[in-house]
Structure formats: structure tokens, C-alpha cells
Design a protein around this motif. Sequence first.
Motif, PDB file in Angstrom:
ATOM      1  N   HIS A  43      20.399  14.076   5.631  1.00  0.00           N
ATOM      2  CA  HIS A  43      20.852  12.856   6.296  1.00  0.00           C
ATOM      3  C   HIS A  43      21.940  13.146   7.335  1.00  0.00           C
ATOM      4  N   LYS A  44      22.017  14.410   7.792  1.00  0.00           N
ATOM      5  CA  LYS A  44      23.021  14.794   8.778  1.00  0.00           C
ATOM      6  C   LYS A  44      22.374  15.601   9.908  1.00  0.00           C
ATOM      7  N   PRO A  45      21.400  15.032  10.601  1.00  0.00           N
ATOM      8  CA  PRO A  45      20.753  15.801  11.672  1.00  0.00           C
ATOM      9  C   PRO A  45      21.707  16.168  12.803  1.00  0.00           C
ATOM     10  N   GLU A  46      22.751  15.374  12.987  1.00  0.00           N
ATOM     11  CA  GLU A  46      23.730  15.682  14.036  1.00  0.00           C
ATOM     12  C   GLU A  46      24.493  16.971  13.710  1.00  0.00           C
ATOM     13  N   LEU A  47      24.711  17.238  12.429  1.00  0.00           N
ATOM     14  CA  LEU A  47      25.383  18.473  12.019  1.00  0.00           C
ATOM     15  C   LEU A  47      24.472  19.678  12.285  1.00  0.00           C
ATOM     16  N   ALA A  48      23.196  19.524  11.994  1.00  0.00           N
ATOM     17  CA  ALA A  48      22.235  20.600  12.280  1.00  0.00           C
ATOM     18  C   ALA A  48      22.209  20.897  13.775  1.00  0.00           C
ATOM     19  N   GLY A  49      22.255  19.860  14.590  1.00  0.00           N
ATOM     20  CA  GLY A  49      22.269  20.049  16.038  1.00  0.00           C
ATOM     21  C   GLY A  49      23.544  20.722  16.517  1.00  0.00           C
ATOM     22  N   ALA A  50      24.677  20.301  15.977  1.00  0.00           N
ATOM     23  CA  ALA A  50      25.959  20.868  16.388  1.00  0.00           C
ATOM     24  C   ALA A  50      26.066  22.350  16.028  1.00  0.00           C
ATOM     25  N   LEU A  51      25.451  22.740  14.915  1.00  0.00           N
ATOM     26  CA  LEU A  51      25.498  24.136  14.467  1.00  0.00           C
ATOM     27  C   LEU A  51      24.297  24.950  14.956  1.00  0.00           C
ATOM     28  N   ARG A  52      23.410  24.311  15.676  1.00  0.00           N
ATOM     29  CA  ARG A  52      22.191  24.951  16.180  1.00  0.00           C
ATOM     30  C   ARG A  52      21.365  25.561  15.053  1.00  0.00           C
ATOM     31  N   VAL A  53      21.130  24.751  14.024  1.00  0.00           N
ATOM     32  CA  VAL A  53      20.328  25.167  12.884  1.00  0.00           C
ATOM     33  C   VAL A  53      18.925  24.607  13.073  1.00  0.00           C
ATOM     34  N   SER A  54      17.936  25.488  13.094  1.00  0.00           N
ATOM     35  CA  SER A  54      16.565  25.031  13.295  1.00  0.00           C
ATOM     36  C   SER A  54      15.721  25.132  12.037  1.00  0.00           C
ATOM     37  N   ARG A  55      16.251  25.752  10.978  1.00  0.00           N
ATOM     38  CA  ARG A  55      15.503  25.837   9.725  1.00  0.00           C
ATOM     39  C   ARG A  55      16.470  25.941   8.557  1.00  0.00           C
ATOM     40  N   THR A  56      15.962  25.586   7.405  1.00  0.00           N
ATOM     41  CA  THR A  56      16.756  25.721   6.187  1.00  0.00           C
ATOM     42  C   THR A  56      15.999  26.628   5.233  1.00  0.00           C
ATOM     43  N   PRO A  57      16.696  27.381   4.424  1.00  0.00           N
ATOM     44  CA  PRO A  57      18.142  27.478   4.393  1.00  0.00           C
ATOM     45  C   PRO A  57      18.681  28.337   5.527  1.00  0.00           C
ATOM     46  N   THR A  58      19.843  27.967   6.004  1.00  0.00           N
ATOM     47  CA  THR A  58      20.634  28.800   6.901  1.00  0.00           C
ATOM     48  C   THR A  58      21.995  28.930   6.241  1.00  0.00           C
ATOM     49  N   THR A  59      22.513  30.137   6.199  1.00  0.00           N
ATOM     50  CA  THR A  59      23.804  30.377   5.576  1.00  0.00           C
ATOM     51  C   THR A  59      24.773  30.902   6.624  1.00  0.00           C
TER      52      THR A  59
END
Length: 146
Positions: A97-113
Motif C-alpha cells: 500500500h506504499k507504491p510511492e515509496l517503491a518509486g522513491a527508492l526505485r524498487v521494481s521487484r520484491t524482495p529488494t533488500t
Amino acid sequence: MTGVWVLVGTVVIATVAGLVWRANQGRVRTVEPSGTPGKTDGGLPADVRAALDPDAHVTLVQLSTTFCAPCRHTRVLLSDLAGRTDGLAHHEIDLTHKPELAGALRVSRTPTTLAVASDGRELLRIGGVPKRDTLLDALRPHLSHP
């Protein structure tokens, strides 16, 4: 005959794509000192800053989603590693429920550590399920302080 060549070409392309994906799975990427893609503490989103353990040299911030099966495996691996390693902490953030956080961190897949130093610098980034020994070897220089 054209159908056979199309089939062979498709199999070759799929095989190469699978091998490339597999080679990148769990690979540890060192973040450049310039802060790319992570920044200093001031550049980290508030959710990530809040996840940092002030008593640890490095916090592993796992970015997951609710229905991600590899995320569960990563959670077990990272929490066990943090429990057995002095100066290492683990915290998980659910991006469902935080797609803006994924965008800000440039995360395109999970899991990302993200391996984040106590001062907020992103040290390492791992896409997929990390390989335990490879991750620990990459973290050692950041965990040993004189």
C-alpha cells in the motif's frame, strides 16, 4: 519450416532471458559513494529512516509485498542473519500500500533488500533472495569498526 525456426528462436530467446534473470537473482550491488541510487539520511524516505536501528552499524531494510513468496524466505534468512551477527539489524517494510515509496527508492521487484549504515547511507542493494554467504561477505567491512 518457418514454424520450426520460430519455435527454435523462441526457445533460444527464452533460455537466454532465463539465464540472465537467474544470474541477477540475489546479486549484491554496491552503491556508489555519490549516493546513487540511495542518498544520505536526508534523502531517504521517512519510512526507511524510521526503520533504521540506532544500535546497529547496518540495518537490512527488506522491501516486500503481501503476496510475495520469495519475500517470506528472505524474511527468515535476514532475521536469522541479523540475530547471529553483531551490529546487524533487520526490518521489513511492506510496499503493498506504499507504491510511492517503491518509486522513491526505485524498487521494481520484491524482495529488494537495502543495507543502510547507521548514518543513513545506502551501502548495498540486493534484488531477489540474497545468498547468505555472499551477503555476509559484502557486509563484513561495514560491520567491523575499530
